[in-house]
Structure formats: C-alpha cells, structure tokens
Scaffold this active site. Structure first.
Site, short mmCIF file in Angstrom:
data_model
loop_
_atom_site.label_atom_id
_atom_site.label_comp_id
_atom_site.label_asym_id
_atom_site.label_seq_id
_atom_site.Cartn_x
_atom_site.Cartn_y
_atom_site.Cartn_z
N ASN A 147 0.82 -1.21 0.00
CA ASN A 147 0.00 0.00 0.00
C ASN A 147 0.86 1.27 0.00
OD1 ASN A 147 0.42 -1.53 2.36
ND2 ASN A 147 -0.90 -0.22 3.56
N ALA A 173 -9.52 -2.18 -12.44
CA ALA A 173 -10.51 -1.49 -11.61
C ALA A 173 -11.22 -2.54 -10.76
CB ALA A 173 -11.51 -0.75 -12.49
N ALA A 201 -1.01 9.74 -14.26
CA ALA A 201 -1.70 10.49 -15.32
C ALA A 201 -3.01 9.82 -15.69
CB ALA A 201 -0.79 10.59 -16.54
N LYS A 240 -20.34 9.11 -16.37
CA LYS A 240 -21.56 8.89 -15.60
C LYS A 240 -21.52 9.80 -14.37
CE LYS A 240 -25.34 6.43 -15.02
NZ LYS A 240 -26.41 6.54 -16.01
N CYS A 243 -7.87 5.00 -4.77
CA CYS A 243 -6.77 5.56 -5.57
C CYS A 243 -6.98 6.93 -6.21
CB CYS A 243 -6.36 4.55 -6.62
SG CYS A 243 -5.60 3.11 -5.85
N LYS A 281 -6.15 9.80 -3.82
CA LYS A 281 -4.76 9.64 -3.36
C LYS A 281 -3.78 9.95 -4.49
CE LYS A 281 -3.26 5.11 -3.29
NZ LYS A 281 -2.13 4.93 -4.21
N PHE A 315 -17.76 1.75 -2.61
CA PHE A 315 -17.49 2.93 -3.45
C PHE A 315 -17.97 2.76 -4.88
CE2 PHE A 315 -13.86 2.25 -6.32
CZ PHE A 315 -13.34 1.04 -5.86
N ARG A 320 -13.22 2.03 0.69
CA ARG A 320 -12.22 3.09 0.86
C ARG A 320 -12.63 4.35 0.09
NH1 ARG A 320 -6.75 -0.25 -0.24
NH2 ARG A 320 -8.11 -1.20 -1.82
N ARG A 322 -27.00 7.99 -8.36
CA ARG A 322 -26.26 7.19 -9.35
C ARG A 322 -26.94 7.09 -10.70
NH1 ARG A 322 -20.96 5.74 -8.57
NH2 ARG A 322 -20.56 5.42 -6.36
N1 LIG Z 1 -6.94 -1.16 -5.24
C1 LIG Z 1 -6.84 -1.01 -6.54
O1 LIG Z 1 -7.79 -1.21 -7.26
C2 LIG Z 1 -5.54 -0.58 -7.16
C3 LIG Z 1 -4.44 -0.24 -6.38
N2 LIG Z 1 -3.26 0.12 -6.99
C4 LIG Z 1 -2.07 0.41 -6.18
O2 LIG Z 1 -1.55 -0.84 -5.72
C5 LIG Z 1 -0.97 -0.68 -4.41
C6 LIG Z 1 -1.61 -1.67 -3.46
O3 LIG Z 1 -2.98 -1.35 -3.36
P1 LIG Z 1 -4.02 -2.35 -2.69
O4 LIG Z 1 -3.71 -3.74 -3.13
O5 LIG Z 1 -5.37 -1.79 -2.92
O6 LIG Z 1 -3.60 -2.19 -1.15
P2 LIG Z 1 -3.98 -3.12 0.09
O7 LIG Z 1 -3.89 -2.27 1.28
O8 LIG Z 1 -5.23 -3.87 -0.22
O9 LIG Z 1 -2.78 -4.22 0.11
C7 LIG Z 1 -1.47 -3.95 0.41
C8 LIG Z 1 -0.94 -5.09 1.26
O10 LIG Z 1 0.47 -4.95 1.42
C9 LIG Z 1 0.83 -5.50 2.68
N3 LIG Z 1 2.19 -5.10 3.03
C10 LIG Z 1 2.65 -3.88 3.43
N4 LIG Z 1 3.99 -3.91 3.60
C11 LIG Z 1 4.39 -5.19 3.30
C12 LIG Z 1 5.65 -5.85 3.27
N5 LIG Z 1 6.78 -5.21 3.56
N6 LIG Z 1 5.69 -7.16 2.94
C13 LIG Z 1 4.55 -7.83 2.62
N7 LIG Z 1 3.33 -7.24 2.62
C14 LIG Z 1 3.25 -5.94 2.95
C15 LIG Z 1 -0.27 -4.99 3.61
O11 LIG Z 1 -0.36 -5.77 4.77
C16 LIG Z 1 -1.51 -5.12 2.70
O12 LIG Z 1 -2.19 -6.36 2.89
C17 LIG Z 1 -1.17 0.78 -4.04
O13 LIG Z 1 -0.02 1.49 -4.39
C18 LIG Z 1 -2.32 1.21 -4.93
O14 LIG Z 1 -2.26 2.58 -5.23
C19 LIG Z 1 -3.13 0.15 -8.34
C20 LIG Z 1 -4.19 -0.19 -9.16
C21 LIG Z 1 -5.48 -0.59 -8.63
O1 LIG Z 2 -5.42 2.87 -9.49
C1 LIG Z 2 -6.47 2.36 -9.18
O2 LIG Z 2 -6.79 2.02 -8.04
C2 LIG Z 2 -7.56 2.12 -10.18
O3 LIG Z 2 -8.48 3.23 -10.04
C3 LIG Z 2 -9.63 3.14 -10.85
O4 LIG Z 2 -10.34 1.95 -10.54
P1 LIG Z 2 -11.36 1.85 -9.30
O5 LIG Z 2 -11.12 2.97 -8.37
O6 LIG Z 2 -11.25 0.47 -8.79
O7 LIG Z 2 -12.81 1.98 -9.95
P2 LIG Z 2 -13.44 2.95 -11.07
O8 LIG Z 2 -14.32 2.14 -11.93
O9 LIG Z 2 -12.43 3.76 -11.76
O10 LIG Z 2 -14.37 3.90 -10.21
C4 LIG Z 2 -13.84 4.86 -9.32
C5 LIG Z 2 -14.95 5.74 -8.78
O11 LIG Z 2 -15.48 6.58 -9.82
C6 LIG Z 2 -16.88 6.43 -9.90
N1 LIG Z 2 -17.29 6.64 -11.31
C7 LIG Z 2 -16.72 5.91 -12.29
C8 LIG Z 2 -17.08 6.13 -13.61
C9 LIG Z 2 -18.03 7.11 -13.92
O12 LIG Z 2 -18.41 7.36 -15.09
N2 LIG Z 2 -18.58 7.83 -12.90
C10 LIG Z 2 -18.23 7.62 -11.59
O13 LIG Z 2 -18.73 8.31 -10.70
C11 LIG Z 2 -17.15 5.02 -9.39
O14 LIG Z 2 -18.48 4.86 -8.97
C12 LIG Z 2 -16.15 4.95 -8.26
O15 LIG Z 2 -16.65 5.56 -7.09
C13 LIG Z 2 -9.20 3.07 -12.32
O16 LIG Z 2 -10.37 2.91 -13.13
C14 LIG Z 2 -8.26 1.90 -12.55
O17 LIG Z 2 -7.81 1.90 -13.90
C15 LIG Z 2 -7.06 2.05 -11.61
O18 LIG Z 2 -6.18 0.95 -11.77
#
Ligand SMILES: NC(=O)C1=CN([C@@H]2O[C@H](COP(=O)(O)OP(=O)(O)OC[C@H]3O[C@@H](n4cnc5c(N)ncnc54)[C@H](O)[C@@H]3O)[C@@H](O)[C@H]2O)C=CC1
Ligand SMILES: O=C(O)[C@H]1O[C@H](OP(=O)(O)OP(=O)(O)OC[C@H]2O[C@@H](n3ccc(=O)[nH]c3=O)[C@H](O)[C@@H]2O)[C@H](O)[C@@H](O)[C@@H]1O
Length: 470
Positions: free
Chosen positions: A91, A165, A223, A268, A277, A280, A339, A347, A447
């Site tokens: 994270n 996503a 970006a 939408k 994300c 953040k 969300f 989150r 929505r």
């Molecule tokens: N949630 C999403 O949809 C997306 C997230 N990201 C990025 O991916 C990264 C991870 O996000 P999430 O998976 O959502 O976070 P998360 O909080 O669900 O998972 C991260 C995990 O890493 C573990 N961790 C922390 N330090 C560690 C270590 N030293 N060794 C082993 N495990 C460790 C934590 O205990 C936690 O379970 C973030 O940078 C986020 O911005 C990118 C694209 C999509």
């Molecule tokens: O870095 C990340 O964590 C990810 O963030 C988003 O994915 P996510 O947050 O999982 O979901 P989205 O589908 O992007 O929706 C984000 C928020 O925007 C809202 N949303 C989405 C689309 C839209 O048209 N209108 C709208 O209000 C959704 O309801 C939600 O609350 C990006 O879509 C992913 O490509 C990216 O990897």
C-alpha cells in the site's frame, strides 16, 4: 539471451497483489507464484474458502491454482530468497503527518519492502514496482538495492503499474487494454523488461504490451487516474448546471460521448468518485507538481478533487433542503455503502461522507449494502483517535439485511452505490417499498440508475443527480 522467469514472489496480498498474481499463476502454469503478506489474518483468508476480498471471478481462479503453482504465505524471507522476480505491491496511502501530509504518498511500506529484499536476497533479482508511486521512486529503490549488490548479485528495477478497476479486476487482468513496463534503457534494464514481457505474453497480445522508460511508466499511472477522475469531475460539474437549467446530464453525457474524440466511458454523473486511488493519486500528482515548482499545474489537478468534495456536499444539501430543511430524527435509508458496485471495498466511498453529514444533522440512517460488513461500516463512520463516538453512532446508525428492511418507515431513500439489485426493473419491488415508507416518500438517486417516471407513478417524490426537480 533473456532471463526466463520461473519463480515470482509478490509482496502485498491486497486488492492488487492478490488478483494480479492469481491471474499470472492461472495463465502461466510453468511459473510458481507466491504471494506474501505481513498480515497473518489476510493470508489465512487467502488460504481459506472465504477470500479476503470480493471480486467477481476471483474465487474460481484462486481455487483452481492454489497449492499447484499459487501459494499464499507470511514467509517473506523464504519467498524472496527463491524468486527470480519480485512484485512490490504494498500500500502507498496518502501521508497523514509530516512533510507533504494530506498530499504526498507514504512510501514507508515500499521502502521497507525494498529493504527486506536487499537484506534477504542471495542471488540476482528483478524487482518490479507494482504499487502506484510518485515519479522517480524507482530511483530510491535502486539506490537501496544497489547499495546491497555485489559482483555476484544484481538488482534490476522495473515499473509495471496496475490498471485494473475493482469489481471488474479479473476481466481487466485477463483482457487488459495494455500492460505497461518501464525499465532503464540500458542493456541490462532492457533484458529485465523483456523477461517481464515474456511473462505477460503468455496471454496478452504483444502489441498490447508497452515498454517505456522508467519515469514515463511511473508518471503514466498517475496520469491515467488523473485523466479518468477529471472526466468524472467534469461531468459532475456539468450535473450542477443541469439541475439548475432543466438539461439532463445523462442526455448531455450521451450526446457528448457520441463524439468519437470524447467517447462514452467515465461520463456517468454520480455523488462523487470514491475508491482507494483516484483522490490519493491526484493529491500525489499535486504534490509532485508543487515540488517541481509548477503551482499552476498543481492547482489544475487539485480542482478535480475539490470538485468531487463539492459534489458530495451539494448532494447532501439537496437532500436536506428537499426534506423541508431539517432531517433531525428523520429516517434515511442508504442503499449501498461500497465505493462502486461489485466490490465490498469502502475506501473513500462517497457514502461515508454522506452518512457522516446526515448523522451530523441528527438524522437516523439505516444502511444496506450487499457486500460490506457491519464492522466495516462502523469502522468507516467512527472517528477513532478524535473522539470515541461509537455509542452515539449506534443511536443513529443501523445496518439492514435488505433494501426492504432499510426502507421500513423511512422518510427518504438515498442511492449511493449503483448495485444492480437497486434498479427498478431488475429485482426490487418499489411498490412494496413505497407502501412501508413515511409519506411523502422521497427517493434521491445519486447514481442515475432508477426509472424516475415509474417511481413517480407509484407515488415517490424522485430527485436525481443532474436533473432538475420534476
Ligand atoms: N486497489 C486497486 O484497485 C488498485 C491499487 N493500486 C495500487 O496498488 C498498491 C496496493 O494497493 P491495494 O492492493 O489496494 O492495497 P492493500 O492495502 O489492499 O494491500 C497492500 C498489502 O500490502 C501488505 N504489506 C505492506 N507492507 C508489506 C511488506 N513489507 N511485505 C509484505 N506485505 C506488505 C499490507 O499488509 C496489505 O495487505 C497501491 O499502491 C495502490 O495505489 C493500483 C491499481 C489498482
Ligand atoms: O489505481 C487504481 O486504483 C484504479 O483506479 C480506478 O479503478 P477503481 O477505483 O477500482 O474503480 P473505477 O471504476 O475507476 O471507479 C472509481 C470511482 O469513480 C466512480 N465513477 C466511475 C465512472 C463514472 O463514469 N462515474 C463515476 O462516478 C465510481 O463509482 C467509483 O466511485 C481506475 O479505473 C483503474 O484503472 C485504476 O487501476
């Protein structure tokens, strides 16, 4: 010759590490994939019948490969020792205190994972930055790792940001629009890049695998999220104009989206974007711009987040104003707490802000979400560290097991998450809901998922985001 990856370790078994590496194991039977986390209960859940995250299609993939070439463990050392390639998927939350608090990404977890690799490794490794990080983080990782390399061990760093996503993660991973792999443009860097290309090439067409330099890859992730969120804030800004003029935001979005240069997706209107994300990563981009002495650029992106806050507040005001300027002791049914639909993740969910504001106004909120647990809802609504308000909360907040239970004796329904089951034509019997509510019965669609006409025919007073009052 390219290095052939045989063993992968992923540090971080969260929303990204878990699904991403499960799909790699599913598609690459010749590669052993071990996902490691410090959190024991999370790993226990990954090894059980009830996975720690809800994601359509994930169970099938995990159950099919677990114990064969997919492993979940807390044994960091062993897994790092054996791996040729390590994903850092930990994270990177917004910093809560210190320099850059409220904007900069907290890189403590990335750094400690990098140090763990440096401390443990006894052979060369490809280290892949999977977490979303500020541009040039790979340089810090390289400095730490290189300080620990010698003639027998070298570390190559790649950036491979994740674009999945939540709610559609498995499909996004199986059929990605693109996979991005950044590396140093040196012979060794390009060789490492190629090794990761070959992992993805097991199932992703090679014309969808983009290779760039490290910094372009890191920046492209921030970006992409900024551009996506910017579209939502743009359409939400227009939704306010629609409500004041009689234009309809769905019609405006459709008309604009038909222009192939604009396209229909991410237009939408809503109560505001949530998720771990968007906010953040944009704040991270704002901080980066400020650090680079680009205040105009920082202000431009900051506005995307500000508008999102405004959208949530604007919606809350509309609810209060419509309910005769007071919601004290009124019962508000909240449909959805995640969300977005198809995830149990809360989150930064807009529902949290809305519920907190309703509670502040002394309303009684009754929340129903098909996937979010009661504990999670109370955790999100309480303010630990500020005041222990759990007791007051329990007087104001109840959790329902269905939409019917949530709306019993309610004065108003607020749709906060677009779950399919809330749509009029699909499952819910809104006549039954209407009959059990206080009259006049209000429904606020945050929505744009409801058929307002049908609901008005039943007797509801319907208010929809991006539409003027009928
Ligand atoms: N949630 C999403 O949809 C997306 C997230 N990201 C990025 O991916 C990264 C991870 O996000 P999430 O998976 O959502 O976070 P998360 O909080 O669900 O998972 C991260 C995990 O890493 C573990 N961790 C922390 N330090 C560690 C270590 N030293 N060794 C082993 N495990 C460790 C934590 O205990 C936690 O379970 C973030 O940078 C986020 O911005 C990118 C694209 C999509
Ligand atoms: O870095 C990340 O964590 C990810 O963030 C988003 O994915 P996510 O947050 O999982 O979901 P989205 O589908 O992007 O929706 C984000 C928020 O925007 C809202 N949303 C989405 C689309 C839209 O048209 N209108 C709208 O209000 C959704 O309801 C939600 O609350 C990006 O879509 C992913 O490509 C990216 O990897």
């Amino acid at each position: 010759m390219t290095t052939q990856v045989k063993k992968i370790c992923c540090l971080g078994a969260g929303y990204v590490g878990g699904p991403t590496c499960a799909v790699i194991a599913y598609k690459c039977h010749d590669i052993d994939v071990t996902i490691v986390d410090l959190n024991e209960s999370r790993i226990a859940a990954w090894n059980s019948d009830h996975l720690p995250i809800y994601e359509p299609g994930l169970d099938k993939i995990v159950f099919e490969r677990r114990g064969k070439n997919l492993f979940f463990t807390t044994q960091v050392e062993q897994s790092v020792l054996e791996a040729d390639l390590i994903f850092v998927s930990v994270n990177t939350p917004t910093k809560k205190s210190g320099l850059g608090a409220g904007f900069a990404a907290d890189l403590a977890y990335v750094e400690s994972a990098t140090r763990q690799i440096a401390d443990v490794a006894k052979s060369s490794k490809i280290v892949v930055e999977k977490s979303t990080v500020p541009c040039r983080t790979a340089e810090s990782m390289r400095t730490i790792l290189e300080a620990n390399s010698n003639e027998n061990i070298r570390f190559d760093i790649l950036s491979n940001p994740e674009f999945l996503a939540e709610g559609t993660a498995i499909n996004d991973l199986l059929n990605p629009d693109r996979v991005l792999i950044g590396g140093l443009q040196t012979p060794e860097g390009m060789k490492a890049q190629q090794a990761l290309v070959e992992v993805y090439a097991h199932w992703v067409p090679t014309d969808r695998i983009i290779t760039t330099n490290l910094w372009s890859s890191e920046l492209s992730k921030l970006a992409a999220n900024a551009l996506l969120a910017q579209r939502i804030s743009s359409i939400n800004a227009l939704s306010a104009i629609c409500e004041a003029t009689g234009a309809d935001i769905d019609e405006v979005a459709y008309a604009c989206g038909r222009d192939t240069r604009i396209g229909p997706k991410f237009l939408k209107a809503s109560v505001g974007f949530g998720g771990s994300c968007f906010q953040k990563d944009i704040l991270n981009l704002v901080y980066l711009s400020e650090q680079l002495n680009l205040p105009e650029v920082a202000a431009y992106w900051k506005q995307v987040v500000d508008l999102n806050e405004y959208q949530k507040k604007r919606f809350v005001s509309r609810v209060i104003k419509t309910l005769f300027n007071t919601i004290t002791n009124k019962k508000i049914a909240i449909f959805g707490f995640a969300f977005k639909k198809d995830t149990g993740d809360t989150r930064e969910s807009a529902a949290i802000t809305l519920c907190k504001d309703f509670i502040q106004e002394n309303a009684k909120v009754r929340i129903y979400d098909p996937k979010v647990t009661t504990e999670q809802i109370f955790l999100d609504l309480s303010e630990p560290g500020v005041v222990d308000n759990t007791k007051q909360l329990k007087n104001r907040v109840t959790i329902a097991k269905s939409a019917y239970e949530a709306s019993e004796d309610a004065d108003a329904i607020v749709i906060t998450t677009e779950w399919d089951e809330f749509k009029v034509s699909i499952e819910l019997d809104y006549q039954k809901i209407y009959d059990q509510m206080h009259k006049p019965a209000f429904i606020f669609d945050g929505r744009l998922i409801l058929d307002a006409e049908k609901l008005r025919n039943i007797g509801f007073r319907v208010h929809t985001i991006g539409r003027a009052e009928a």
